[in-house]
Structure formats: structure tokens, C-alpha cells
Enzyme design. Structure first.
Site, PDB file in Angstrom:
ATOM      1  N   GLY A 109      -7.647  -0.821   9.606  1.00  0.00           N
ATOM      2  CA  GLY A 109      -8.496  -1.018  10.768  1.00  0.00           C
ATOM      3  C   GLY A 109      -9.941  -0.597  10.603  1.00  0.00           C
ATOM      4  O   GLY A 109     -10.683  -0.545  11.588  1.00  0.00           O
ATOM      5  N   GLY A 111     -10.842  -4.535   5.492  1.00  0.00           N
ATOM      6  CA  GLY A 111     -11.651  -5.078   6.569  1.00  0.00           C
ATOM      7  C   GLY A 111     -12.058  -6.521   6.381  1.00  0.00           C
ATOM      8  O   GLY A 111     -13.093  -6.942   6.908  1.00  0.00           O
ATOM      9  N   ASP A 127     -10.167  -5.420  -1.093  1.00  0.00           N
ATOM     10  CA  ASP A 127      -9.230  -4.872  -0.111  1.00  0.00           C
ATOM     11  C   ASP A 127     -10.016  -4.092   0.929  1.00  0.00           C
ATOM     12  O   ASP A 127     -10.741  -3.158   0.591  1.00  0.00           O
ATOM     13  CB  ASP A 127      -8.239  -3.941  -0.820  1.00  0.00           C
ATOM     14  CG  ASP A 127      -7.190  -3.362   0.117  1.00  0.00           C
ATOM     15  OD1 ASP A 127      -7.212  -3.684   1.316  1.00  0.00           O
ATOM     16  OD2 ASP A 127      -6.355  -2.581  -0.363  1.00  0.00           O
ATOM     17  N   ASP A 159       0.832  -1.207   0.000  1.00  0.00           N
ATOM     18  CA  ASP A 159       0.000   0.000   0.000  1.00  0.00           C
ATOM     19  C   ASP A 159       0.865   1.255   0.000  1.00  0.00           C
ATOM     20  O   ASP A 159       1.703   1.440   0.886  1.00  0.00           O
ATOM     21  CB  ASP A 159      -0.906   0.021   1.231  1.00  0.00           C
ATOM     22  CG  ASP A 159      -2.022  -1.003   1.138  1.00  0.00           C
ATOM     23  OD1 ASP A 159      -2.780  -0.954   0.145  1.00  0.00           O
ATOM     24  OD2 ASP A 159      -2.149  -1.840   2.044  1.00  0.00           O
ATOM     25  N   GLY A 164      -6.933   4.808   2.753  1.00  0.00           N
ATOM     26  CA  GLY A 164      -6.183   5.765   3.546  1.00  0.00           C
ATOM     27  C   GLY A 164      -5.816   5.316   4.934  1.00  0.00           C
ATOM     28  O   GLY A 164      -4.832   5.778   5.491  1.00  0.00           O
ATOM     29  N   PHE A 165      -6.592   4.399   5.513  1.00  0.00           N
ATOM     30  CA  PHE A 165      -6.322   3.948   6.871  1.00  0.00           C
ATOM     31  C   PHE A 165      -6.607   2.465   7.001  1.00  0.00           C
ATOM     32  O   PHE A 165      -7.535   1.939   6.380  1.00  0.00           O
ATOM     33  CB  PHE A 165      -7.198   4.696   7.889  1.00  0.00           C
ATOM     34  CG  PHE A 165      -6.844   6.142   8.049  1.00  0.00           C
ATOM     35  CD1 PHE A 165      -5.814   6.534   8.885  1.00  0.00           C
ATOM     36  CD2 PHE A 165      -7.535   7.118   7.348  1.00  0.00           C
ATOM     37  CE1 PHE A 165      -5.482   7.874   9.029  1.00  0.00           C
ATOM     38  CE2 PHE A 165      -7.212   8.458   7.482  1.00  0.00           C
ATOM     39  CZ  PHE A 165      -6.183   8.837   8.328  1.00  0.00           C
TER      40      PHE A 165
END
EC number: 5.1.3.1
Length: 225
Positions: A147, A177, A175, A37, A144-145
Site C-alpha cells: 500500500g 506501488g 516491485d 513475498d 515491508g509493507f
């Protein structure tokens, strides 16, 4: 013939405090692809790693490296990651001024080219580019994040992509979770490759990969039934 499910651990959760994150390699953990990433703090509100890290990791794994560019612009990074040892480059069409040109640049370097669709991005963005792509990455979280929780609206998008002329794309991947329960639901409508963030943080990576793969394959069994 049963579809093969491939698992792609994401380096986003790797521990870069050590000299080299322990890369999964063929035969040790069961990983199929290494997901890399790249965030630039412009297209997405976070900053990660670049071509130098990719080049440093390349000698330590025989797995294909799939670079996911969450950057704006896209084109200046294509040659850099090709030279760093990437096997595939995926980018967001909203971040490219000329999507066809970006795809052509990737393929000219001998790499597989892909486009990533955000949760709110329609499949119609693929209508005039799909035949030139090797893969499509469906984002089941906003980029962007790490979790974030899985966004269920990815499921009908995957099903639509897997049907009709859109299936001309060889690798439909998801892609964001993805846990075992989500893997089962994602494989059923047509996802072939699942990107999992938490694998690098697992105490037993082989077990974590086997759990995701087993759940996805059980979804394929339900599909066949």
C-alpha cells in the site's frame, strides 16, 4: 523486436482466510508469474508466510513462483523454498553475509537467482555479481509493507540498469506501488516484469492485469517512437 511485458501478481494482498487463495493460472487471468513475498519481522518490520504456504500453493498453479526473500539471514531459507516448489528466489544483498554464496546456493538447486535493490540502494551493489544473476528486482517502495506510494527515483535506476553491460541481466523487474500510470513510465526505460500488489484484491483480476499490461505496452510504444 518489441519487449514482452510480464505481470506478476503479489500474494501479499491475497485473502488467506479462505482455504486457498485463488491463484491466477495460465489462460484465466493473463498473469505470467506468481510473486511470493516473504517477510521475517527482522529484516523488515512485518511477518508474512513461509515455505509451507508455498508448497501448499504449488499444485494449484502452473505459473512460475518467484519468492522474494525480505529476510535475514537468507541462506537457511533457500533449500526450504526450493523444496517447496519455487522457480526463482530473489534476496536483498544487505541481508546476506556472502552474496555470491547465496546466489550459488540458489542456482545449484536449479532455480533462477535474483537480487533486490531497495530505493536507496545503489546499482553499484551489482558491479561484481550481475553476471551471475538471472534477474534484478528494483524496489519502487521500501520493503515491508503493502500500500505504499511509488518512489519516482526508481525510474533512472531502471534506465541505467537497462543500458550498457548491466543489460546482461535478463529480467529487470519492478516491485512496489505500480499502478497503470506508473507501469507506462516503468516500461519505457526498460522494466520487463511488473509486480502488482492489488491484483489479488481486484474484483476482476483479468481486467486488472490487462490494465497494467496495456499501460506498460503503451509505454513501449512511446519508447519506439
Amino acid at each position: 523486436m518489441t519487449r514482452a511485458i510480464r505481470i506478476a501478481p503479489s500474494l501479499l494482498s491475497a485473502d488467506f482466510a479462505i482455504s486457498r487463495p485463488r491463484c491466477p493460472s495460465d489462460g484465466r487471468t493473463g498473469a505470467d508469474i506468481l510473486h511470493f513475498d516473504v517477510m521475517d519481522n527482522h529484516y523488515v518490520p512485518n511477518l508474512t508466510v513461509g515455505p509451507l504456504v508455498c508448497a501448499a500453493l504449488r499444485p494449484h498453479t502452473s505459473l512460475p513462483i518467484d519468492v522474494h526473500l525480505m529476510t535475514r539471514p537468507v541462506d537457511p531459507l533457500i533449500d526450504s523454498f526450493a523444496e517447496a516448489g519455487a522457480d526463482m528466489i530473489t534476496f536483498h544483498p544487505e541481508a546476506s553475509d556472502h552474496v555470491h554464496r547465496s546466489v550459488q546456493m540458489i542456482r545449484k538447486r536449479g532455480l533462477k537467482a535474483g537480487v533486490a535493490l531497495n530505493p536507496a540502494s545503489p546499482l553499484s551493489l551489482l558491479d561484481h555479481i550481475l553476471e551471475d544473476l538471472d534477474l534484478v528486482l528494483i524496489m519502487s517502495v521500501n520493503p515491508g509493507f503493502g500500500g505504499q506510494s511509488f518512489i519516482p527515483s526508481a525510474l533512472p535506476k531502471i534506465a541505467a540498469l537497462a543500458n550498457g553491460r548491466r543489460r546482461a541481466c535478463r529480467g529487470d523487474r519492478v516491485d512496489g506501488g505500480v499502478n497503470p500510470a506508473d507501469a507506462r513510465a516503468l516500461a519505457r526505460p526498460g522494466a520487463d516484469i511488473l509486480v502488482r500488489l492489488a491484483i489479488f484484491g481486484a474484483s476482476d483480476r483479468a481486467k486488472a492485469i490487462a490494465s497494467i499490461r496495456g499501460a506498460a505496452e503503451s509505454g513501449l510504444g512511446q519508447e519506439a517512437a
